[in-house]
Design a protein around this motif. Structure first.
Motif, PDB file in Angstrom:
ATOM      1  N   VAL A  54      99.115  43.250 -51.376  1.00 25.55           N
ATOM      2  CA  VAL A  54      98.878  41.865 -51.765  1.00 25.55           C
ATOM      3  C   VAL A  54      97.915  41.848 -52.946  1.00 25.55           C
ATOM      4  O   VAL A  54      96.822  42.399 -52.858  1.00 25.55           O
ATOM      5  N   PRO A  55      98.290  41.244 -54.066  1.00 26.93           N
ATOM      6  CA  PRO A  55      97.464  41.313 -55.270  1.00 26.93           C
ATOM      7  C   PRO A  55      96.167  40.529 -55.138  1.00 26.93           C
ATOM      8  O   PRO A  55      96.020  39.638 -54.314  1.00 26.93           O
ATOM      9  N   LEU A  56      95.255  40.874 -55.993  1.00 25.31           N
ATOM     10  CA  LEU A  56      93.904  40.346 -55.980  1.00 25.31           C
ATOM     11  C   LEU A  56      93.853  38.885 -56.411  1.00 25.31           C
ATOM     12  O   LEU A  56      94.664  38.420 -57.189  1.00 25.31           O
ATOM     13  N   SER A  57      92.886  38.140 -55.877  1.00 32.83           N
ATOM     14  CA  SER A  57      92.527  36.829 -56.407  1.00 32.83           C
ATOM     15  C   SER A  57      91.064  36.880 -56.813  1.00 32.83           C
ATOM     16  O   SER A  57      90.275  37.633 -56.239  1.00 32.83           O
ATOM     17  N   PHE A  58      90.698  36.077 -57.812  1.00 34.20           N
ATOM     18  CA  PHE A  58      89.369  36.158 -58.415  1.00 34.20           C
ATOM     19  C   PHE A  58      88.536  34.921 -58.138  1.00 34.20           C
ATOM     20  O   PHE A  58      89.056  33.834 -57.883  1.00 34.20           O
ATOM     21  N   HIS A  59      87.216  35.098 -58.266  1.00 33.51           N
ATOM     22  CA  HIS A  59      86.314  33.986 -58.516  1.00 33.51           C
ATOM     23  C   HIS A  59      85.266  34.459 -59.506  1.00 33.51           C
ATOM     24  O   HIS A  59      84.578  35.460 -59.275  1.00 33.51           O
ATOM     25  N   ILE A  60      85.153  33.741 -60.636  1.00 33.12           N
ATOM     26  CA  ILE A  60      84.207  34.096 -61.692  1.00 33.12           C
ATOM     27  C   ILE A  60      82.925  33.301 -61.474  1.00 33.12           C
ATOM     28  O   ILE A  60      82.933  32.068 -61.541  1.00 33.12           O
ATOM     29  N   VAL A  61      81.817  33.996 -61.226  1.00 32.87           N
ATOM     30  CA  VAL A  61      80.522  33.335 -61.052  1.00 32.87           C
ATOM     31  C   VAL A  61      79.913  33.028 -62.409  1.00 32.87           C
ATOM     32  O   VAL A  61      79.465  31.918 -62.680  1.00 32.87           O
ATOM     33  N   ASP A  62      79.874  34.027 -63.281  1.00 29.44           N
ATOM     34  CA  ASP A  62      79.437  33.829 -64.662  1.00 29.44           C
ATOM     35  C   ASP A  62      80.135  34.868 -65.528  1.00 29.44           C
ATOM     36  O   ASP A  62      81.056  35.548 -65.075  1.00 29.44           O
ATOM     37  N   SER A  63      79.705  35.003 -66.775  1.00 28.06           N
ATOM     38  CA  SER A  63      80.429  35.840 -67.724  1.00 28.06           C
ATOM     39  C   SER A  63      80.466  37.310 -67.332  1.00 28.06           C
ATOM     40  O   SER A  63      81.319  38.062 -67.806  1.00 28.06           O
ATOM     41  N   GLY A 119      86.488  39.600 -56.394  1.00 29.21           N
ATOM     42  CA  GLY A 119      87.919  39.596 -56.148  1.00 29.21           C
ATOM     43  C   GLY A 119      88.202  40.015 -54.724  1.00 29.21           C
ATOM     44  O   GLY A 119      87.364  40.648 -54.072  1.00 29.21           O
ATOM     45  N   HIS A 120      89.376  39.648 -54.234  1.00 35.07           N
ATOM     46  CA  HIS A 120      89.728  40.045 -52.875  1.00 35.07           C
ATOM     47  C   HIS A 120      91.186  40.491 -52.827  1.00 35.07           C
ATOM     48  O   HIS A 120      92.013  40.111 -53.654  1.00 35.07           O
ATOM     49  N   ASP A 121      91.480  41.319 -51.840  1.00 34.69           N
ATOM     50  CA  ASP A 121      92.799  41.903 -51.680  1.00 34.69           C
ATOM     51  C   ASP A 121      93.031  42.088 -50.183  1.00 34.69           C
ATOM     52  O   ASP A 121      92.078  42.279 -49.421  1.00 34.69           O
ATOM     53  N   TRP A 122      94.276  41.993 -49.755  1.00 34.48           N
ATOM     54  CA  TRP A 122      94.586  42.197 -48.342  1.00 34.48           C
ATOM     55  C   TRP A 122      95.782  43.121 -48.228  1.00 34.48           C
ATOM     56  O   TRP A 122      96.827  42.887 -48.839  1.00 34.48           O
ATOM     57  N   ASP A 123      95.633  44.192 -47.483  1.00 34.31           N
ATOM     58  CA  ASP A 123      96.688  45.172 -47.273  1.00 34.31           C
ATOM     59  C   ASP A 123      97.445  44.792 -46.006  1.00 34.31           C
ATOM     60  O   ASP A 123      96.935  44.936 -44.892  1.00 34.31           O
ATOM     61  N   GLY A 124      98.668  44.283 -46.185  1.00 37.76           N
ATOM     62  CA  GLY A 124      99.432  43.816 -45.045  1.00 37.76           C
ATOM     63  C   GLY A 124      99.880  44.923 -44.112  1.00 37.76           C
ATOM     64  O   GLY A 124     100.062  44.702 -42.914  1.00 37.76           O
ATOM     65  N   PHE A 125     100.051  46.129 -44.640  1.00 38.96           N
ATOM     66  CA  PHE A 125     100.537  47.229 -43.801  1.00 38.96           C
ATOM     67  C   PHE A 125      99.473  47.656 -42.792  1.00 38.96           C
ATOM     68  O   PHE A 125      99.755  47.875 -41.615  1.00 38.96           O
ATOM     69  N   PHE A 126      98.232  47.755 -43.271  1.00 38.91           N
ATOM     70  CA  PHE A 126      97.139  48.186 -42.397  1.00 38.91           C
ATOM     71  C   PHE A 126      96.291  47.009 -41.898  1.00 38.91           C
ATOM     72  O   PHE A 126      95.314  47.216 -41.190  1.00 38.91           O
ATOM     73  N   ASN A 127      96.655  45.772 -42.295  1.00 41.01           N
ATOM     74  CA  ASN A 127      95.889  44.579 -41.922  1.00 41.01           C
ATOM     75  C   ASN A 127      94.415  44.764 -42.272  1.00 41.01           C
ATOM     76  O   ASN A 127      93.515  44.564 -41.455  1.00 41.01           O
TER      77      ASN A 127
END
Length: 445
Positions: free
Chosen positions: A33-42, A47-55
């Motif tokens: 599962v691809p990463l999603s971001f949150h930018i705090v500053d420059s 980022g976060h990622d979730w591996d569905g196979f290994f949960n």
């Protein structure tokens, strides 16, 4: 119509751009599962990622030295939806059913909240204007009578209150489809649905008074799902992306009362991101990222190569006249997800400051010379800092030019050039949070 279209293209440019792409070589992953971001500053990005196979959940931090490191996620349970960073040590992580919080970069995670059985969290978000304010939408729990739950906090997540709203039997929330425009305007996108011989049109939940009242907008479109809502900080003007068998972008300038279709793309899901205090949006459609610099009227291909298969998450953050962006993409050669970092500078050349003395009130002056050929000056005064819009219309009421910027208090001059326009009457209008004025001018070749 062709002549007018060409004129609009010539007039919409409002800035000069200096840009740079950098591949973040310190990061790559082959998780499912691809990463999603949150930018705090420059410099600080989560980022976060979730591996569905290994949960298994992965949380990453890009620190001020530019290195991505993986944080501990011991104690995190279930599929995670998104991450929201507060500072270099504090961040939130939303799973489908729980909110987690850490104050020490993941060394310990607190289970802060669990939604009722059958409910699902569609993404956590906090206000950029006031970080104490946060929201997330929970799908209708079991036996709730098709009532979704809106969770909100006014104390940075120390406590959460709720309000329920009936959304019907054929609508659900969508991951990361919400948007906090400012302290008053908040939007959540919903799915539509096809029931036997019936079509349920796409909808949004929204508030215009900081959550005191919530309503539902039905969007007059054939696409079923509101994949993304992206509104300016004024709250009323925004773009949404819709998808079923094709992808479309719609625009509103009055909080959803009216909608205009701005673009159609053959396929691919859409992620929309606004660059603050501008008319710039980015949208990704699978293998291509598009950009508009005039509020959605025109879109151009911005990024897309044979090396990259699919663009997933895109995020932007603006500071002053500079902004940065992060793109998550799958590389066909390395067979891994990679991050592309992008930076851009906007140097506005249309409006010049003619006095830093703070005026006593708002004012839009009559242009001079008037009549004019081919250029004229439009002066205005701002007694306080804020977002402004300067618009020019032809005598049919069609918008032909627009500037949307953040300005400090002072007096300004805008030099309008009309050599590509036809002779005739034109109108110009200044809009701020507390002021609006329109005047007439005459162009004679």
């Amino acid at each position: 119509m062709k002549t007018l279209f060409c004129i609009c293209i010539l007039l919409v440019a409002t800035g000069l751009y200096s840009q740079q792409f950098i591949k973040d070589t310190s990061f790559s992953t082959s998780n499912f599962v691809p990463l999603s971001f949150h930018i705090v500053d420059s410099s600080l990005v989560y980022g976060h990622d979730w591996d569905g196979f290994f949960n298994e959940t992965f949380v990453y931090k890009r620190n001020y030295s530019g290195i991505w490191t993986r944080l501990s996620t011991l104690g995190i349970d279930g599929r995670t939806i998104n991450v929201w960073g507060v500072d270099s040590s504090k961040l939130w992580l939303a799973s489908q059913t729980k909110l987690y919080y850490t104050s020490n970069s993941g060394a310990n995670w607190e289970d802060r909240l669990t939604v009722p059985s059958g409910g699902y969290i569609n993404g956590l978000m906090f206000s950029e204007e006031n970080p104490n304010i946060g929201y997330f939408l929970c799908d209708p729990p079991s036996n709730s009578g098709h009532r979704a739950i809106i969770y909100f906090t006014r104390d940075a997540g120390e406590s959460w209150d709720t309000v329920s709203i009936y959304i019907g039997p054929n609508h659900l929330g969508l991951q990361d489809a919400g948007c906090i425009a400012n302290n008053d305007f908040v939007y959540f996108g919903l799915t539509g649905n096809l029931w036997p011989n019936l079509t349920f049109l796409p909808r949004m939940i929204y508030t215009t008074n900081g959550g005191n009242n919530w309503s539902i907008i039905t969007i007059p479109a054939t696409e079923l799902n509101v994949l993304k809502t992206s509104f300016k900080s004024t709250g009323k003007t925004g773009l949404i992306s819709l998808y079923s068998d094709s992808s479309k972008i719609y625009k509103t300038t009055n909080s959803g009362e009216n909608w205009t279709k701005m673009a159609t793309f053959a396929n691919g899901t859409v992620n929309l991101e606004w660059v603050g205090n501008s008319d710039i949006w980015y949208a990704n459609f699978d293998t291509i990222v598009y950009k508009t610099s005039n509020g959605g009227m025109n879109w151009t291909k911005f990024l897309g190569t044979e090396e990259y298969d699919t663009f997933y998450d895109i995020k932007f953050k603006r500071s002053g006249n500079r902004y940065i962006g992060y793109f998550m993409v799958f590389n066909l050669k390395s067979l891994k997800y990679e991050i592309i970092r992008y930076s851009d500078t906007i140097t506005t050349t249309n409006i010049s400051n003619i006095s830093s003395v703070i005026p006593s009130g708002y004012e839009l002056k009559q242009n001079y010379p008037n009549p004019f050929n081919p250029e004229t000056n439009i002066e205005f005064s701002l007694p306080k800092n804020g977002n402004i819009e300067l618009l020019i219309y032809n005598n049919l009421g069609k918008e032909i030019y627009k500037i949307s910027e953040y300005k400090q208090a002072g007096k300004y001059n805008f030099k309008f050039k009309a050599e590509n326009l036809s002779s005739g009457v034109y109108f110009y209008r200044l809009i701020t949070e507390n002021f609006s004025s329109t005047k007439r001018m005459l162009f004679i070749k």
